[in-house]
Scaffold this active site. Structure first.
Site: not given
Length: 227
Positions: A13, A37, A59, A120, A133, A166, A168
């Protein structure tokens, strides 16, 4: 949840993330690597650190809200590219390098590894202002069956989870009335999803050998409205 099931966990991360803290909480069977990533070198280092890499959970993700043609002009192309680069190219980068490592391992119980990507429900019902997105997540959905077929000969499975709304950190900063409105739009259960519910599904995908090439919605029957 993977660690609780006996897995050694390597977290990749960004340096500003809580990855190091989480790895510390998991104990000696976890490690944190700072990186992105989108970087081939960073992901290669994470794959090497994992050693006998059997599971990849993809993720990482970002968003950028803007209309394609709005009051401020056209959607900034650099912003669109960044979302695609992190969400779609980053997912593919980790997938290809992890799958290559998995293919070198001895098969266990008929398979060498499992890859779980994160899309998603925006991939199917992208809302106003979410072109970048939604496109990035739709790309992951399209990648899933192709990757599963590509990697079948290496005995590596690939599935994708498509979460709804969610609870988050991204939503934690919203006004409580907005959070309540988001929850009210979900048919049942009428609440935001919990991260551990995502984890439960990811673990089930790992454990269920017949799940392959599938994108699974995890959304309480939510179908996103235009706004």
């Amino acid at each position: 949840m993977l660690a609780e099931r006996g897995a050694r966990v390597v977290i990749l991360d960004l340096p500003r993330s809580s990855g190091e803290q989480v790895a510390g909480e998991l104990g000696k069977e976890a490690a944190f690597l700072s990186g992105s990533v989108t970087s081939e070198e960073d992901v290669r280092q994470a794959v090497a650190a994992a050693g006998e890499l059997r599971i990849l959970i993809n993720c990482a993700g970002v968003g950028s809200a803007a209309r394609i043609a709005g009051r401020q002009g056209p959607f900034p192309l650099d912003a669109f590219r960044r979302v695609i680069d992190v969400n779609l190219v980053g997912t593919f980068n980790a997938l290809r390098l992890a799958a290559t490592r998995m293919s070198e391992l001895e098969a266990l119980d008929g398979e060498r590894g499992v890859i779980v990507n994160t899309a998603s429900i925006a991939a199917f019902e992208g809302q106003v202002g979410q072109a970048a997105y939604a496109a990035s997540k739709a790309g992951i959905v399209g990648l899933t069956i192709c990757a599963a077929r590509d990697l079948a000969g290496q005995l590596v499975r690939v599935c994708t989870i498509a979460p709804g709304t969610f609870d988050t950190p991204l939503l934690a900063g919203l006004d409580e009335r907005v959070r309540e409105s988001l929850a009210a739009a979900i048919p049942h259960p009428q609440r935001l999803g919990h991260p551990d519910e995502y984890a439960q599904l990811a673990c089930h995908i790992v454990e269920n050998q017949v799940l392959n090439g599938e994108t699974i919605r995890l959304d309480g029957a939510l179908r996103m409205a235009p706004r």
